[in-house]
Design a protein around this motif. Structure first.
Motif, PDB file in Angstrom:
ATOM      1  N   ARG A  58       0.825  -1.215   0.000  1.00 59.53           N
ATOM      2  CA  ARG A  58       0.000   0.000   0.000  1.00 59.53           C
ATOM      3  C   ARG A  58       0.849   1.250   0.000  1.00 59.53           C
ATOM      4  N   TRP A 103      -1.621   3.851  -1.820  1.00 56.18           N
ATOM      5  CA  TRP A 103      -3.045   3.596  -1.648  1.00 56.18           C
ATOM      6  C   TRP A 103      -3.482   3.749  -0.202  1.00 56.18           C
ATOM      7  N   ALA A 163      -7.068   0.234  -1.503  1.00 57.93           N
ATOM      8  CA  ALA A 163      -6.560  -1.142  -1.570  1.00 57.93           C
ATOM      9  C   ALA A 163      -7.720  -2.133  -1.509  1.00 57.93           C
ATOM     10  N   GLU A 185      -4.830  -6.337   7.592  1.00 61.32           N
ATOM     11  CA  GLU A 185      -3.555  -5.626   7.686  1.00 61.32           C
ATOM     12  C   GLU A 185      -3.083  -5.510   9.137  1.00 61.32           C
TER      13      GLU A 185
END
Length: 144
Positions: free
Chosen positions: A100, A105, A110, A125
């Motif tokens: 990312r 992003w 994402a 994440e």
């Protein structure tokens, strides 16, 4: 002539100049990495800002650690630095964040690219849960 005489000072004269900033420090933050690279390139904050596509005050705030660069600015910073200042990504959540950052992003973007909810991407994440099945295959393709 007006009959004026220049007054000469008797005694020592001290000249002052700005001391050059050293680059022999180990950067700890992204802003310090930017500062070190800027000094190595002998750029002003204004010149660095032009290369990074931001305002000079933004570079100043990053370098002084007043603000963190937004994720949208990370790709330009990585290009400016010429290296990856972040630790090596080993786990899936770390690889997700690294990808990312490299692309710039947001979590929302994402998640949109992968076709999942941003909350889902966020928990993956953070490592709270792990993607499975088709999502895991798509995610691995996206971050590879």
């Amino acid at each position: 002539m007006q009959g004026r005489v220049a007054l000469l000072q008797f005694g020592p004269i001290t000249l002052k100049a700005l001391k050059p900033k050293g680059t022999n420090f180990e950067p700890q933050t992204l802003g310090e990495h930017v500062r070190k690279r800027r000094l190595e390139l002998r750029l002003t904050q204004k010149q660095a800002a032009e290369r990074l596509g931001v305002k000079p005050w933004t570079v100043l705030n990053w370098e002084k650690d007043h603000t963190e660069p937004p994720i949208e600015s990370i790709p330009a910073i990585l290009q400016f630095l010429g290296y990856e200042p972040f630790p090596e990504s080993k786990t899936l959540p770390e690889r997700m964040l690294a990808r990312r950052r490299a692309i710039g992003w947001s979590i929302k973007e994402a998640a949109r690219q992968l076709g999942v909810d941003e909350g889902t991407w966020g928990v993956w994440e953070r490592g709270a849960t792990a993607p499975k099945g088709q999502h895991l295959m798509l995610l691995n393709a996206l971050i590879s």
